[in-house]
Design a protein around this motif. Structure first.
Motif, PDB file in Angstrom:
ATOM      1  N   VAL A  33       0.835  -1.205   0.000  1.00 20.78           N
ATOM      2  CA  VAL A  33       0.000   0.000   0.000  1.00 20.78           C
ATOM      3  C   VAL A  33       0.872   1.258   0.000  1.00 20.78           C
ATOM      4  N   LEU A  34       1.900   1.264   0.859  1.00 22.28           N
ATOM      5  CA  LEU A  34       2.779   2.432   0.933  1.00 22.28           C
ATOM      6  C   LEU A  34       3.524   2.631  -0.389  1.00 22.28           C
ATOM      7  N   ALA A  35       4.020   1.522  -0.953  1.00 21.37           N
ATOM      8  CA  ALA A  35       4.742   1.624  -2.220  1.00 21.37           C
ATOM      9  C   ALA A  35       3.819   2.112  -3.332  1.00 21.37           C
ATOM     10  N   ALA A  36       2.563   1.656  -3.322  1.00 20.76           N
ATOM     11  CA  ALA A  36       1.612   2.110  -4.339  1.00 20.76           C
ATOM     12  C   ALA A  36       1.376   3.613  -4.216  1.00 20.76           C
ATOM     13  N   LEU A  37       1.230   4.090  -2.975  1.00 25.03           N
ATOM     14  CA  LEU A  37       1.027   5.529  -2.771  1.00 25.03           C
ATOM     15  C   LEU A  37       2.248   6.328  -3.199  1.00 25.03           C
ATOM     16  N   ILE A  38       3.432   5.862  -2.788  1.00 25.33           N
ATOM     17  CA  ILE A  38       4.655   6.587  -3.143  1.00 25.33           C
ATOM     18  C   ILE A  38       4.881   6.556  -4.650  1.00 25.33           C
ATOM     19  N   THR A  39       4.688   5.366  -5.254  1.00 30.36           N
ATOM     20  CA  THR A  39       4.877   5.262  -6.699  1.00 30.36           C
ATOM     21  C   THR A  39       3.848   6.112  -7.437  1.00 30.36           C
ATOM     22  N   GLY A  40       2.612   6.116  -6.937  1.00 28.40           N
ATOM     23  CA  GLY A  40       1.598   6.961  -7.558  1.00 28.40           C
ATOM     24  C   GLY A  40       1.974   8.435  -7.493  1.00 28.40           C
ATOM     25  N   LEU A  41       2.493   8.870  -6.328  1.00 29.35           N
ATOM     26  CA  LEU A  41       2.910  10.262  -6.189  1.00 29.35           C
ATOM     27  C   LEU A  41       4.069  10.579  -7.128  1.00 29.35           C
ATOM     28  N   LEU A  42       5.087   9.702  -7.125  1.00 29.58           N
ATOM     29  CA  LEU A  42       6.227   9.914  -8.021  1.00 29.58           C
ATOM     30  C   LEU A  42       5.793   9.848  -9.479  1.00 29.58           C
ATOM     31  N   GLY A  43       4.880   8.905  -9.789  1.00 26.34           N
ATOM     32  CA  GLY A  43       4.372   8.812 -11.162  1.00 26.34           C
ATOM     33  C   GLY A  43       3.621  10.064 -11.567  1.00 26.34           C
ATOM     34  N   TRP A  44       2.805  10.598 -10.640  1.00 30.43           N
ATOM     35  CA  TRP A  44       2.071  11.834 -10.917  1.00 30.43           C
ATOM     36  C   TRP A  44       3.035  12.970 -11.213  1.00 30.43           C
ATOM     37  N   MET A  45       4.100  13.073 -10.393  1.00 32.38           N
ATOM     38  CA  MET A  45       5.091  14.127 -10.615  1.00 32.38           C
ATOM     39  C   MET A  45       5.797  13.940 -11.962  1.00 32.38           C
ATOM     40  N   ALA A  46       6.145  12.681 -12.283  1.00 29.45           N
ATOM     41  CA  ALA A  46       6.830  12.413 -13.547  1.00 29.45           C
ATOM     42  C   ALA A  46       5.918  12.710 -14.738  1.00 29.45           C
ATOM     43  N   SER A  81       1.101  33.295 -36.362  1.00 28.09           N
ATOM     44  CA  SER A  81       1.907  32.725 -35.277  1.00 28.09           C
ATOM     45  C   SER A  81       2.064  31.226 -35.490  1.00 28.09           C
ATOM     46  N   ARG A  82       3.198  30.701 -35.022  1.00 26.49           N
ATOM     47  CA  ARG A  82       3.479  29.271 -35.139  1.00 26.49           C
ATOM     48  C   ARG A  82       3.987  28.744 -33.810  1.00 26.49           C
ATOM     49  N   LEU A  83       3.755  27.455 -33.569  1.00 26.32           N
ATOM     50  CA  LEU A  83       4.214  26.821 -32.333  1.00 26.32           C
ATOM     51  C   LEU A  83       5.715  26.567 -32.431  1.00 26.32           C
ATOM     52  N   ALA A  84       6.415  26.916 -31.357  1.00 22.85           N
ATOM     53  CA  ALA A  84       7.860  26.693 -31.325  1.00 22.85           C
ATOM     54  C   ALA A  84       8.149  25.203 -31.170  1.00 22.85           C
ATOM     55  N   THR A  85       9.037  24.682 -31.989  1.00 24.47           N
ATOM     56  CA  THR A  85       9.359  23.239 -31.953  1.00 24.47           C
ATOM     57  C   THR A  85      10.775  22.962 -31.464  1.00 24.47           C
ATOM     58  N   GLU A  86      11.512  24.007 -31.114  1.00 28.73           N
ATOM     59  CA  GLU A  86      12.911  23.793 -30.734  1.00 28.73           C
ATOM     60  C   GLU A  86      13.050  23.148 -29.360  1.00 28.73           C
ATOM     61  N   ALA A  87      12.180  23.525 -28.415  1.00 25.74           N
ATOM     62  CA  ALA A  87      12.364  23.086 -27.029  1.00 25.74           C
ATOM     63  C   ALA A  87      11.437  21.945 -26.619  1.00 25.74           C
ATOM     64  N   ILE A  88      10.696  21.361 -27.551  1.00 22.33           N
ATOM     65  CA  ILE A  88       9.775  20.286 -27.176  1.00 22.33           C
ATOM     66  C   ILE A  88      10.416  18.937 -27.454  1.00 22.33           C
ATOM     67  N   PRO A  89       9.985  17.877 -26.753  1.00 18.22           N
ATOM     68  CA  PRO A  89      10.564  16.536 -26.960  1.00 18.22           C
ATOM     69  C   PRO A  89      10.350  16.045 -28.391  1.00 18.22           C
ATOM     70  N   VAL A  90      11.193  15.098 -28.772  1.00 16.34           N
ATOM     71  CA  VAL A  90      11.139  14.555 -30.137  1.00 16.34           C
ATOM     72  C   VAL A  90       9.776  13.954 -30.426  1.00 16.34           C
ATOM     73  N   GLY A 126       6.405  15.297 -17.578  1.00 19.18           N
ATOM     74  CA  GLY A 126       6.467  14.826 -18.952  1.00 19.18           C
ATOM     75  C   GLY A 126       5.446  15.505 -19.853  1.00 19.18           C
ATOM     76  N   LEU A 127       4.282  15.883 -19.276  1.00 20.23           N
ATOM     77  CA  LEU A 127       3.238  16.531 -20.069  1.00 20.23           C
ATOM     78  C   LEU A 127       3.381  18.047 -20.107  1.00 20.23           C
ATOM     79  N   ALA A 128       4.428  18.562 -19.458  1.00 16.43           N
ATOM     80  CA  ALA A 128       4.628  20.007 -19.458  1.00 16.43           C
ATOM     81  C   ALA A 128       4.721  20.588 -20.880  1.00 16.43           C
ATOM     82  N   PRO A 129       5.430  19.899 -21.819  1.00 18.03           N
ATOM     83  CA  PRO A 129       5.459  20.445 -23.191  1.00 18.03           C
ATOM     84  C   PRO A 129       4.077  20.533 -23.832  1.00 18.03           C
ATOM     85  N   LEU A 130       3.195  19.579 -23.508  1.00 19.25           N
ATOM     86  CA  LEU A 130       1.837  19.646 -24.048  1.00 19.25           C
ATOM     87  C   LEU A 130       1.091  20.860 -23.503  1.00 19.25           C
TER      88      LEU A 130
END
Length: 471
Positions: free
Chosen positions: A176-189, A214-223, A193-197
């Motif tokens: 249970v503790l690992a699920a909560l911690i992993t869920g929190l870390l997964g949420w943060m990750a 205007s155009r969307l900048a593509t230089e700083a977003i993930p491949v 990861g969705l910050a570029p979106l």
């Protein structure tokens, strides 16, 4: 507002991470628990088999019935220091020859008649609730003709069960503790990861009809998101082009309609300013009729282009002799050619799959355009041929002033004129070439133009065999 029942990617990935880690830890914990429990079983069996061997050895030394009286003492001595162990020896008659103090054995264990220990130990609980694990087997004594006795050996497994309960409790807590911690870390990750979106969303939110450049900048977003950004930028380019065309079209149509409307209004107001003769009224009405006819033709052409833009122009497919259609149109324009001192010729042969009236209209528009831009003494040539084995071509070539290269890409646009002051065969509104392109596109073909060194060529490419529209 998020629609009911629709979950975010962040929530789904967080739940996935938490579930995956919980499942892995649970499977790992169950595996370790089974291995530990099996180890305890093997450890207990080793102790039980050792005491069974000791008891069997003691019974084999008994030669006389009187020696059985010394058996309890021998077995008590052998059990010194082995807390939790219990031994029972029962004669064939049911008489208990030896029983460890406080020992309790189930009847199923004492009823064993095999001379080998149980393949699976029996587990039971004593009256005081202590869990026991035991085995039994029949053993012969050294007394001749004596019936074998049943020997049962048991050990206390309360410590083992306590350990397993504690282990399972700890396992569930860790899961249970690992699920909560992993869920929190997964949420943060996932959030990271969705910050570029989210950045793309913010950039797209400020793009309005006034900022389609205007155009969307593509230089700083993930491949992984570059293709998405490029697709959105291409969509914005198409929208910008469509808005520009719509704006130009609206401006052009307002300009084209303003002149005849102003002429009609002015003439009508002048005629109404005082009494006129019948001839004067007839002259003005005839002039108004010409303007209204011109406006009606322009409106009909605009409606046709609107249908073409929405793929509503469906050709009636048949085999069309392009040479015959071109010669028929050439006959119509012979008088005009002679009057303007222009040479008109038709060359080549080809057949195509298409709508006869539509193709004739397309060729007629090109001829009208060519005569309107060919000076006296020049020529108009229609060349018909086949390109490859699937495309028929119609090229309308005329001599005259070359069209500037910057105007070529827009020649098929609505209301576009390179020079409105140039003489025309008839007063047009700038829709003829746009209609020609729409007619050819409805046949799955292509319209193009090239102009250089005093020669301008409009070329139409049409599939040879009948094909569905927009194939």
């Amino acid at each position: 507002m998020k629609p009911a029942g629709r979950q975010s990617i962040t929530f789904r990935l967080t739940l996935l991470f938490a579930s995956a880690s919980a499942a892995v830890l649970l499977v790992l914990g169950l595996l370790i628990g089974n291995l530990v429990e099996r180890h305890f079983d093997e450890q207990d069996m080793e102790v039980l088999q050792g005491k069974m061997e000791l008891t069997r050895h003691a019974l084999e030394k008994i030669r006389l019935a009187s020696d059985l009286q010394a058996l309890p003492q021998q077995l008590d001595d052998s059990l010194v220091g082995h807390h939790g162990l219990a031994v029972a020896v029962v004669a064939a008659s049911g008489q208990t020859l030896f029983l460890t103090h406080g020992g309790e054995f189930p009847q199923a264990l004492l009823a064993n008649t095999s001379d080998t220990p149980n393949s699976r130990p029996i587990i039971w609980k004593a009256k005081d609730g202590v869990p026991l694990r035991g085995i039994s087997q029949t053993v012969r004594t050294g007394i001749e003709d004596a019936q074998p006795v049943v020997v049962a050996v048991a050990t206390d497994i309360s410590h083992h069960e306590h350990f397993m309960r504690s282990f399972r409790s700890t396992l569930w807590s860790v899961v249970v503790l690992a699920a909560l911690i992993t869920g929190l870390l997964g949420w943060m990750a996932v959030r990271r990861g969705l910050a570029p979106l989210h950045a793309i969303k913010r950039e797209a939110a400020v793009i309005t009809a006034d900022r389609l450049h205007s155009r969307l900048a593509t230089e700083a977003i993930p491949v992984e998101l570059v293709d998405l950004a490029d697709t959105l930028n291409q969509m914005l380019s198409r929208l910008e082009d469509s808005f520009r065309r719509l704006s130009d079209f609206s401006s052009d149509i307002a300009h084209e309609l303003r002149t005849p409307v102003s002429t009609l209004l002015t003439q009508t107001q002048v005629m109404l300013s005082r009494a006129r003769t019948v001839d004067e009224y007839q002259d003005v009405l005839a002039s108004n009729a010409e303007e209204l006819e011109r406006m009606g033709k322009m409106i009909a052409d605009m409606l046709f282009l609107a249908k073409a833009d929405n793929d509503l122009v469906v050709p009636h497919l048949e085999t069309v002799d392009l040479r015959a259609e071109a010669e028929a149109l050439a006959s119509f324009y012979e008088a005009v050619a002679e009057e303007n001192g222009v040479t008109l010729t038709v060359e080549g042969n080809a057949t195509a799959g298409g709508d006869r009236l539509m193709l004739r209209r397309a060729i007629g528009n090109l001829l009208s355009n060519a005569f309107g831009h060919t000076p006296r003494g020049g020529y108009v040539r229609v060349r018909i041929g086949v390109q490859g084995d699937r495309i028929a071509t119609i090229a309308v070539e005329n001599s005259g002033e070359a069209i500037p290269p910057e105007h070529l890409p827009r020649l098929f646009d609505r209301f576009f004129r390179t020079d409105p002051s140039r003489q025309r065969l008839a007063e047009g509104v700038g829709l003829g070439l746009a209609i020609t392109r729409s007619l050819i596109q409805a046949h799955g073909g292509v319209a193009s133009v090239r102009s250089a060194k005093g020669v301008t060529v409009f070329e139409l490419q049409i599939p040879l065999a009948p094909v569905p529209a927009h194939a």
